[in-house]
Motif scaffolding. Structure first.
Motif, short mmCIF file in Angstrom:
data_model
loop_
_atom_site.label_atom_id
_atom_site.label_comp_id
_atom_site.label_asym_id
_atom_site.label_seq_id
_atom_site.Cartn_x
_atom_site.Cartn_y
_atom_site.Cartn_z
N GLU A 184 0.87 -1.13 -0.04
CA GLU A 184 -0.06 0.04 0.02
C GLU A 184 1.04 1.12 -0.03
O GLU A 184 0.47 2.21 -0.61
N ASN A 185 1.89 1.11 0.61
CA ASN A 185 2.96 2.27 0.78
C ASN A 185 3.96 2.47 -0.30
O ASN A 185 4.95 3.37 -0.59
N LYS A 186 3.77 1.47 -1.34
CA LYS A 186 4.46 1.43 -2.78
C LYS A 186 5.84 1.27 -2.28
O LYS A 186 6.76 1.55 -3.26
N CYS A 187 6.27 0.42 -1.61
CA CYS A 187 7.88 0.28 -1.28
C CYS A 187 8.19 -0.72 -2.23
O CYS A 187 9.32 -0.40 -2.80
N ASN A 188 7.30 -1.58 -2.76
CA ASN A 188 7.65 -2.49 -3.97
C ASN A 188 7.92 -1.91 -5.14
O ASN A 188 8.74 -2.35 -5.98
N THR A 189 7.85 -0.73 -5.43
CA THR A 189 7.88 0.28 -6.42
C THR A 189 9.38 0.31 -6.80
O THR A 189 10.05 -0.16 -7.92
N CYS A 190 9.90 0.93 -5.64
CA CYS A 190 11.67 1.10 -6.12
C CYS A 190 12.23 -0.09 -5.34
O CYS A 190 13.54 -0.56 -5.95
N HIS A 191 11.87 -0.91 -4.29
CA HIS A 191 12.67 -1.91 -3.61
C HIS A 191 12.19 -3.33 -3.83
O HIS A 191 12.96 -4.21 -3.41
N GLY A 192 11.51 -3.40 -4.96
CA GLY A 192 11.00 -5.04 -5.36
C GLY A 192 9.87 -5.50 -4.38
O GLY A 192 9.84 -4.95 -3.16
N LEU A 251 16.98 4.25 9.13
CA LEU A 251 16.78 4.76 7.96
C LEU A 251 15.50 5.71 7.82
O LEU A 251 15.30 6.65 7.15
N LEU A 252 14.42 4.51 7.86
CA LEU A 252 13.10 5.24 7.84
C LEU A 252 12.68 6.38 8.50
O LEU A 252 12.08 7.43 8.39
N LYS A 253 13.29 6.19 9.95
CA LYS A 253 13.21 7.41 10.83
C LYS A 253 13.75 8.72 10.41
O LYS A 253 13.43 9.90 10.45
N ASP A 254 15.17 8.62 9.74
CA ASP A 254 15.77 9.70 9.21
C ASP A 254 15.08 10.44 8.27
O ASP A 254 14.93 11.56 8.09
N TYR A 255 14.72 9.47 7.30
CA TYR A 255 14.06 9.89 5.99
C TYR A 255 12.71 10.55 6.47
O TYR A 255 12.31 11.72 6.19
N ALA A 256 11.95 10.23 7.44
CA ALA A 256 10.63 10.88 8.02
C ALA A 256 10.99 12.22 8.60
O ALA A 256 10.37 13.13 8.67
N ASN A 257 12.37 12.18 9.30
CA ASN A 257 12.55 13.64 9.96
C ASN A 257 13.20 14.48 8.95
O ASN A 257 13.66 15.59 9.56
N ILE A 316 8.71 11.60 2.05
CA ILE A 316 7.72 11.82 1.81
C ILE A 316 6.70 10.46 2.39
O ILE A 316 5.60 10.34 3.12
N TYR A 317 7.16 9.29 1.61
CA TYR A 317 6.56 8.13 2.28
C TYR A 317 7.02 7.37 3.42
O TYR A 317 6.01 7.06 4.25
N ALA A 318 7.97 7.79 4.01
CA ALA A 318 8.33 7.56 5.47
C ALA A 318 7.57 8.33 6.35
O ALA A 318 7.31 7.71 7.67
N ARG A 319 7.31 9.53 5.95
CA ARG A 319 6.45 10.20 6.96
C ARG A 319 4.92 9.79 7.37
O ARG A 319 4.62 10.04 8.40
N LYS A 320 4.55 9.18 6.33
CA LYS A 320 3.00 8.32 6.36
C LYS A 320 3.45 7.25 7.49
O LYS A 320 2.07 6.73 7.85
N LEU A 321 4.25 6.62 7.91
CA LEU A 321 4.42 5.38 8.46
C LEU A 321 4.50 5.71 9.90
O LEU A 321 5.24 6.44 10.28
#
Length: 145
Positions: free
Chosen positions: A45-53, A77-83, A98-103
């Motif tokens: 749903e968060n489209k992680c598969n689009t870039c990461h497989g 890494l996800l926390k860093d991206y979100a911040n 943008i994606y990480a902030r939604k998590l």
């Protein structure tokens, strides 16, 4: 003064059985059972598969595949991206932010469970319990008996 502060911190940490390692890394609750179907749903749903497989196997942009990272590295890494903490302000990093902030934390843990397996937190905590201190060496480089 700094030595005294470090000594007091070390003393209180040992008296309270405080895990200093948890200050330096992300820890995970091994009492939680993650639903793999829910985890997969969050991942897609968060489209992680689009870039990461589909299983985190893609390693684009000269970076390692996320399935090869540790759970603490993924969460960090996800926390860093979100911040907004990322090395390059390129389009990929901004989009990842943008994606990480939604998590939520729960979403991140479910994504890690999807990539690492349902019982990843139990296995991590077992590794910590089995981790042994290295034997002390003498000044000549030999082990004490």
């Amino acid at each position: 003064m700094l030595r005294l502060a470090l000594f007091i911190f070390a003393l209180t940490s040992s008296l309270m059985a405080f895990n200093v390692k948890s200050l330096l890394t992300y820890t995970f609750n091994d009492n939680v059972s993650y639903d793999i179907q829910k985890a997969k749903k969050i991942y897609f749903e968060n489209k992680c598969n689009t870039c990461h497989g589909d299983n985190g196997e893609k390693n684009e942009f000269g970076k390692r595949a996320i399935k090869d990272l540790t759970p603490a590295q993924i969460k960090g890494l996800l926390k860093d991206y979100a911040n907004g903490y990322y090395q390059n302000s390129n389009a990929d990093s901004i989009q990842m932010g943008i994606y990480a902030r939604k998590l939520s934390d729960d979403d991140i843990n479910h994504i890690i469970a999807y990539l690492k397996g349902q019982n990843f937190s139990i296995e991590l905590n077992q590794e910590d319990l089995l981790e042994e201190e290295p034997k002390p060496k003498t000044k000549h480089g030999t082990f004490l008996k």
